[in-house]
Design an enzyme around this catalytic site. Structure first.
Site, PDB file in Angstrom:
ATOM      1  N   CYS A 130       0.814  -1.219   0.000  1.00 60.70           N
ATOM      2  CA  CYS A 130       0.000   0.000   0.000  1.00 60.70           C
ATOM      3  C   CYS A 130       0.847   1.270   0.000  1.00 60.70           C
ATOM      4  O   CYS A 130       0.569   2.208  -0.750  1.00 60.70           O
ATOM      5  CB  CYS A 130      -0.964  -0.011   1.190  1.00 60.70           C
ATOM      6  SG  CYS A 130      -0.186  -0.355   2.780  1.00 60.70           S
ATOM      7  N   HIS A 250      -2.972   6.489   4.569  1.00 64.60           N
ATOM      8  CA  HIS A 250      -1.544   6.655   4.868  1.00 64.60           C
ATOM      9  C   HIS A 250      -1.060   8.018   4.360  1.00 64.60           C
ATOM     10  O   HIS A 250      -1.566   8.549   3.365  1.00 64.60           O
ATOM     11  CB  HIS A 250      -0.713   5.579   4.173  1.00 64.60           C
ATOM     12  CG  HIS A 250      -0.878   4.205   4.740  1.00 64.60           C
ATOM     13  ND1 HIS A 250      -1.573   3.929   5.888  1.00 64.60           N
ATOM     14  CD2 HIS A 250      -0.403   3.002   4.294  1.00 64.60           C
ATOM     15  CE1 HIS A 250      -1.526   2.630   6.131  1.00 64.60           C
ATOM     16  NE2 HIS A 250      -0.832   2.047   5.175  1.00 64.60           N
ATOM     17  N   GLN A 323      -5.222   3.747   1.928  1.00 65.70           N
ATOM     18  CA  GLN A 323      -4.468   2.519   1.642  1.00 65.70           C
ATOM     19  C   GLN A 323      -5.360   1.305   1.468  1.00 65.70           C
ATOM     20  O   GLN A 323      -4.923   0.289   0.930  1.00 65.70           O
ATOM     21  CB  GLN A 323      -3.410   2.274   2.729  1.00 65.70           C
ATOM     22  CG  GLN A 323      -3.851   1.478   3.930  1.00 65.70           C
ATOM     23  CD  GLN A 323      -4.766   2.260   4.856  1.00 65.70           C
ATOM     24  OE1 GLN A 323      -5.063   3.433   4.654  1.00 65.70           O
ATOM     25  NE2 GLN A 323      -5.235   1.599   5.896  1.00 65.70           N
TER      26      GLN A 323
END
EC number: 1.2.1.11
Length: 345
Positions: A130, A250, A323
């Site tokens: 990710c 993220h 993500q």
């Protein structure tokens, strides 16, 4: 003429990525004929309501992939176990685990970045990590402006990357602290580790196991996967990956050194023109990407683009992306969509 529809299986249908697959299949009107929900023995028998129909989750076995054309694997140990059986049954496996990413026979694909790699598949296509995907969405348009010599990346990774249990633990810890109770830590940096730390109001600079070089597995994933996707072993990359008390999406601070001069304006223009990336960068108005605003979104946002004044040809930028979406389920589904569009299934 009616669009052809495909028999699809989702392995890990009850998990966070599996559920996101379902959300996206409906949102994007993905052309499925039959849908098979697969999971572990523990989840077998659960009912999932999807698009007006009730599905029963089946335990995954080697025989689960009969007549399946596209197998979306949400990740985990099951990938290594069942991917060969799915391929043998005639399915194309798009796998979200780390099992096949560095296998030279398996393409590692971000569709906006290296779709040409898909054609080399032998039944399995790997979804990158990710954090790698999110960084790639900002790096590739810059790489096309000038060859990149060196990358320094620090990540700020949401607890959802650690699964549903990590998200629940963050919530419980916050509740406990607010109520004056002693918070308990049983999950992060990972349930398999002997020692666990509070994530609420804290940062944990460990994601996955440490290697002999003192980097974590997550950090080395970013190093090795970036080189493979860009097909450039000359790239010098160093990473520090950190778990932060954010539920979802993220963030990454990235420093890039180029061979040639790349202006801030040229970088903004290139990133903003890149499919799936949005420049959100106006310091005067305090506009910059944040997990709060990228959660649940498909696009990756890039901001804080500025000259690195410590080197000759350098830029810093800040990138945020969901993500579970672009970093996992969406990227895998886009690979399937690309294959359908180019008559590769």
């Amino acid at each position: 003429m009616d669009m052809k529809k495909y028999n699809v299986a989702i392995l890990g249908a009850t998990g966070a990525v599996g559920q996101e697959f379902l959300n996206l299949i409906e949102e994007r009107n993905f052309p499925f004929a039959n849908l098979k929900m697969l999971a572990s023995k523990r989840s077998a028998g659960k009912k999932i309501q999807f698009m007006g129909k009730e599905y029963t989750v089946e335990e995954t076995t080697d025989d689960s992939f009969k007549d399946v054309e596209i197998a979306l694997f949400a990740g985990g140990a099951a990938s290594k176990q069942f991917a060969p059986a799915a391929v043998k049954a005639g399915a194309v496996v798009i796998d979200n685990s780390s099992a096949f990413r560095m296998d030279p026979e398996v393409p590692l694909v971000v569709p906006e970045v290296n779709p040409q790699a898909i054609a080399r598949h032998k039944g399995i296509i790997a979804n990158p990590n990710c954090s790698t995907i999110i960084m790639m969405m900002a790096l590739k348009p810059l790489y096309d402006l000038s060859k990149i010599k060196r990358i320094v990346v620090s990540t700020y990774q949401a607890v959802s990357g650690g699964g549903k249990e990590a998200m629940a633990e963050l919530e419980q810890q916050v509740d406990d602290i607010v109520a004056g109770r002693e918070p308990q830590a049983n999950i992060l940096p990972g349930a398999k580790f002997p020692k666990h730390y509070q994530i609420a109001f804290n940062l944990i600079p460990q994601i996955d196991v440490f290697y002999d070089n003192l980097y974590t597995k997550e950090e080395m994933k970013m190093v090795n996967e970036t080189k493979k996707i860009l097909e450039d072993d000359s790239l010098r990359i160093t990473a520090t990956t950190v778990r932060v008390p954010v539920y979802r999406s993220h963030a990454e601070s990235v420093n890039v050194e180029f061979e040639d001069e790349v202006s801030v304006e040229a970088a903004r223009k290139a990133i903003d023109a890149f499919p799936g990336a949005i420049v959100r960068d106006n310091p005067a108005e305090q506009i910059y990407p944040m997990p709060l605003f990228t959660s649940g979104k498909n696009d990756v946002e890039v901001g804080r683009i500025r000259k690195d004044e410590s080197i000759e040809h350098g830029l810093n930028f800040w990138v945020c992306g969901d993500q579970i979406r672009k970093g996992a389920a969406l990227n895998a589904l886009q690979i399937a969509e690309y294959m359908i569009e180019h008559d590769m299934i």
